[in-house]
Design a protein around this motif. Structure first.
Motif, mmCIF file in Angstrom:
data_model
loop_
_atom_site.group_PDB
_atom_site.id
_atom_site.type_symbol
_atom_site.label_atom_id
_atom_site.label_comp_id
_atom_site.label_asym_id
_atom_site.label_seq_id
_atom_site.Cartn_x
_atom_site.Cartn_y
_atom_site.Cartn_z
ATOM 1 N N UNK A 88 0.831 -1.208 0.000
ATOM 2 C CA UNK A 88 0.000 0.000 0.000
ATOM 3 C C UNK A 88 0.862 1.253 0.000
ATOM 4 N N UNK A 89 0.576 2.152 -0.922
ATOM 5 C CA UNK A 89 1.276 3.440 -0.958
ATOM 6 C C UNK A 89 0.780 4.299 0.207
ATOM 7 N N UNK A 90 1.697 4.709 1.050
ATOM 8 C CA UNK A 90 1.321 5.508 2.219
ATOM 9 C C UNK A 90 1.618 6.992 2.031
ATOM 10 N N UNK A 91 2.627 7.327 1.230
ATOM 11 C CA UNK A 91 2.913 8.746 0.991
ATOM 12 C C UNK A 91 3.664 8.899 -0.320
ATOM 13 N N UNK A 92 3.610 10.130 -0.859
ATOM 14 C CA UNK A 92 4.309 10.458 -2.094
ATOM 15 C C UNK A 92 5.022 11.786 -1.881
ATOM 16 N N UNK A 93 6.320 11.820 -2.158
ATOM 17 C CA UNK A 93 7.112 13.025 -1.933
ATOM 18 C C UNK A 93 7.818 13.415 -3.222
ATOM 19 N N UNK A 94 7.621 14.655 -3.655
ATOM 20 C CA UNK A 94 8.280 15.129 -4.860
ATOM 21 C C UNK A 94 9.751 15.448 -4.550
ATOM 22 N N UNK A 118 7.905 7.190 -3.349
ATOM 23 C CA UNK A 118 6.724 6.629 -2.696
ATOM 24 C C UNK A 118 7.154 5.796 -1.503
ATOM 25 N N UNK A 119 6.515 6.027 -0.380
ATOM 26 C CA UNK A 119 6.696 5.152 0.781
ATOM 27 C C UNK A 119 5.601 4.105 0.723
ATOM 28 N N UNK A 120 6.019 2.843 0.663
ATOM 29 C CA UNK A 120 5.098 1.731 0.411
ATOM 30 C C UNK A 120 5.193 0.729 1.552
ATOM 31 N N UNK A 166 6.663 -4.039 7.003
ATOM 32 C CA UNK A 166 7.786 -3.137 6.807
ATOM 33 C C UNK A 166 7.488 -2.134 5.691
ATOM 34 N N UNK A 167 8.171 -0.987 5.756
ATOM 35 C CA UNK A 167 8.068 0.042 4.732
ATOM 36 C C UNK A 167 9.258 -0.019 3.788
ATOM 37 N N UNK A 168 9.036 0.325 2.552
ATOM 38 C CA UNK A 168 10.133 0.455 1.599
ATOM 39 C C UNK A 168 9.831 1.640 0.706
ATOM 40 N N UNK A 169 10.884 2.127 0.039
ATOM 41 C CA UNK A 169 10.726 3.315 -0.783
ATOM 42 C C UNK A 169 11.016 2.993 -2.245
ATOM 43 N N UNK A 170 10.258 3.654 -3.116
ATOM 44 C CA UNK A 170 10.371 3.435 -4.550
ATOM 45 C C UNK A 170 10.316 4.790 -5.234
ATOM 46 N N UNK A 171 11.333 5.090 -6.056
ATOM 47 C CA UNK A 171 11.408 6.355 -6.764
ATOM 48 C C UNK A 171 10.974 6.166 -8.208
#
Length: 492
Positions: A207-213, A221-223, A230-235
Motif C-alpha cells: 500500500x502506498x502511504x505517501x508520495x514526496x516530490x 513513494x513510501x510503500x 515493513x516500509x520500503x521506498x520506490x522512486x
C-alpha cells in the motif's frame, strides 16, 4: 536528486484495476525498455471496482443509458451520449488491436455481444424515448438503433419483462444489437498478464502511504508491505494513481495544486442477482430505465444479462447504499480524512444542497429484500422472490468540485506531467483507453508526437470525431468487429 538506496522505476502504477492495466499495456507497447512497477494494496488484480460483480459491465456506449440524454426545454440534449460513445469506440478499437497482437489472449473471456435496450412505460415517457431516438438517429454511432412501441415485438424480444405485464399503459423501448457485456475483471487480468510477461514488476499486498516530490521532479513513494509490515521506498519519474476511490486521498497526499478543491462523496450499491437458467434464457439484453425522481443519474435501474466466468446471470439494480469508505475494502475514516481546508466549503455546500439525495439514500438503506424484488417487478412483473438474492457491488466516489456533485470520470494531472490520477465513476472502465490516451498526451507531451504512428495503429480513428466521419466509422467498426469476432471464435 532522488534519495540513495531507494528502488527505482521509470513508471509506477498505483492500483491493479482497469485504468492502470490499460495505461501499462499502452506504455509497454510505446516504450518497451522502460521499467514499470504496479503497486496494489490487495492480494490480486481487479479486486475492487474492476471486479465483474462490482460494476454493471455494460460497456457504456450510450446506446441505452437514458441519463446521458436529459430532456431540456422540450429538446433532448445528446452531447454527453455522443461523447461517451466516441470514447467507447476508441476503447473498442484498442481491444481489437490488442487481440490481433497477442496482448489479449481470450476475448470471449471478457467480451460478449448482448443487445442494449432503453425501456419506458407511460405516454409521457414514450414520447421522450421517441424524441431521444429521433435526436440520435442522424448520428452514425446510433444509426442502427431501433425504436419499438409494438407490444407483440416487446414480448418477442423481452419475454421476461413482458410476462404478466398490464399493457393498458403504452410501453416502448429502443434496441441496439451492437451492445456488449464486458467482464472488466477478466479484461484487467489479461492486460496485467501482458504487462508482467513483458517485464512489469507487480507488488501485491503493498500500500502506498505517501508520495514526496524530489528536486529532480521525480517522486519517492513510501510503500507498506501489508503482510510483513515493513516500509520500503520506490522512486519513479512518473506516477499514475489508478486506485479507484483511494485515488483522491493519494493525490491529496502528493500536494499537487491541481487536486485542491476536489472532494469525494462515496456511494455504495447493491444488486439483485439470479442464475436461474429459465430467467437467463428469457432475458437476453441489458435494459435501462429512467432514474427515480430525486435520485442521482447513476442509480438508473437496469436489468442486465451478465456473462461472468462464461456463465449467464441476471442482475437488477442498483439499490444505493452508503458508507464512509472510499473502497469496498477501505477504511471507515476515508471520508473524514479526505476533508481538507481547500475542499471543506465545497463539500459542505453539497451536503446542504443535496437533501433529496440524502433522503433517497436513507430510503434505499431501509429497503427489505421483498421491497427490492417489488422494485424489480416494475421491470419484470412475474419476478419471484425466491429466484433472487442481494449482492453488494463496489464503492464509487463521486467527484465534488466547486460545490457541485459530478457524475463523470475526471483525469487530474500535475502541470509538469510527473503524476496523474483518475477520479469519479461512470462511464469509467468503458472509456479507459480514451482516458489513458488523455494521460499520455498531458504527461508525455515531449514524446506524444513520436508515439502517434504506433498509437494510430492501436486506434485508427485517433484524433478524429467519428460522428462527423460516417465512412471512417463504418471502416473502423467493420475492422474491429471482424477482429474481435475472429478472436472470440478462436477462443471458443
Amino acid at each position: 536528486m532522488s534519495e540513495p538506496n531507494v528502488a527505482k522505476s521509470d513508471v509506477v502504477l498505483v492500483g491493479a484495476g482497469i485504468m492502470s492495466a490499460t495505461l501499462g499495456a499502452l506504455l509497454r507497447r510505446l516504450e518497451p525498455d522502460w521499467s514499470i512497477t504496479l503497486v496494489e494494496r490487495l492480494g490480486g488484480v481487479a479486486a475492487e471496482s474492476s471486479d465483474p460483480w462490482n460494476n454493471a459491465g455494460t460497456g457504456h456506449s450510450a446506446l441505452c443509458e437514458l441519463f446521458y440524454t436529459p430532456a431540456r426545454d422540450g429538446s433532448i440534449d445528446i452531447a454527453k451520449a455522443v461523447r461517451v460513445s466516441e470514447q467507447f469506440q476508441v476503447t473498442r478499437q484498442f481491444w481489437a488491436y490488442a487481440a490481433d497482437n497477442g496482448i489479449l489472449t481470450d476475448v470471449r473471456g471478457f467480451l460478449n455481444a448482448v443487445p442494449h435496450a432503453a425501456f419506458v412505460q407511460g405516454a409521457g415517457r414514450v414520447d421522450y424515448l421517441r424524441r431521444r431516438h429521433q435526436a440520435l438517429a442522424a448520428n452514425p454511432l446510433f444509426a442502427r438503433t431501433e425504436f419499438i412501441d409494438d407490444a407483440e415485438e416487446f414480448a418477442r424480444r423481452l419475454p421476461f419483462m413482458a410476462a404478466e405485464r398490464d399493457l393498458a399503459e403504452p410501453v416502448a423501448f429502443t434496441w441496439s444489437a451492437d451492445g456488449t457485456d464486458v467482464d472488466f475483471g477478466a479484461l484487467t487480468k489479461q492486460l496485467v498478464g501482458f504487462c508482467v510477461r513483458t517485464g512489469t514488476a507487480a507488488w501485491f499486498g503493498h500500500e502506498v502511504r505517501s508520495l514526496t516530490r524530489q528536486r529532480d521532479g521525480s517522486w519517492t513513494l513510501t510503500i507498506r508491505n501489508r503482510r510483513g509490515g515493513e516500509n520500503q521506498k520506490l522512486n519513479a519519474k512518473f506516477v499514475f494513481v489508478g486506485a479507484g476511490g483511494h485515488a483522491l486521498p493519494l493525490l491529496q497526499k502528493s500536494g499537487i495544486k491541481e487536486v485542491k478543491g476536489f472532494g469525494g462523496f462515496p456511494v455504495g450499491g447493491k444488486f439483485l442477482r439470479s442464475g436461474n437458467p429459465a430467467l437467463t434464457a428469457a432475458h437476453r439484453a441489458k435494459v435501462y430505465g429512467l432514474p427515480a425522481p430525486g435520485a442521482p443519474a447513476m442509480t438508473a435501474p437496469h436489468l442486465d444479462l451478465r456473462i461472468i466466468n462464461r456463465k449467464p446471470w441476471l442482475l437488477f439494480g442498483p439499490f444505493a447504499g452508503w458508507s464512509p469508505r472510499f473502497l469496498k475494502h477501505g477504511r471507515l475514516s476515508d471520508l473524514a480524512r479526505s476533508v481538507k481546508p481547500d475542499n471543506a466549503l465545497s463539500m459542505l455546500r453539497v451536503g446542504v444542497g443535496q437533501r433529496r439525495l440524502v433522503n433517497y439514500l436513507l430510503g434505499q438503506l431501509a429497503l427489505s429484500q421483498h421491497a427490492r424484488v417489488n422494485a424489480l417487478r416494475e421491470f419484470a412483473p412475474s419476478a419471484v422472490d425466491s429466484d433472487w438474492h442481494t449482492t453488494a457491488a463496489g464503492q464509487r466516489v463521486q467527484v465534488i468540485r466547486r460545490g457541485r456533485l459530478e457524475f463523470d470520470t475526471t483525469v487530474i494531472s500535475a502541470a509538469d506531467g510527473s503524476i496523474a490520477g483518475l477520479l469519479g465513476a461512470s462511464p469509467g472502465a468503458s472509456i479507459a483507453v480514451s482516458a489513458m490516451l488523455d494521460v499520455l498526451q498531458r504527461c508525455f507531451s515531449d514524446r506524444y508526437q513520436s508515439w502517434l504512428p504506433t498509437l494510430k495503429e492501436m486506434v485508427p480513428s485517433l484524433g478524429t470525431e467519428l460522428s462527423a466521419e460516417p465512412a471512417l466509422f463504418e471502416e473502423v467498426w467493420s475492422w474491429s468487429t471482424k477482429v474481435l469476432q475472429l478472436a472470440t471464435a478462436a477462443g471458443s
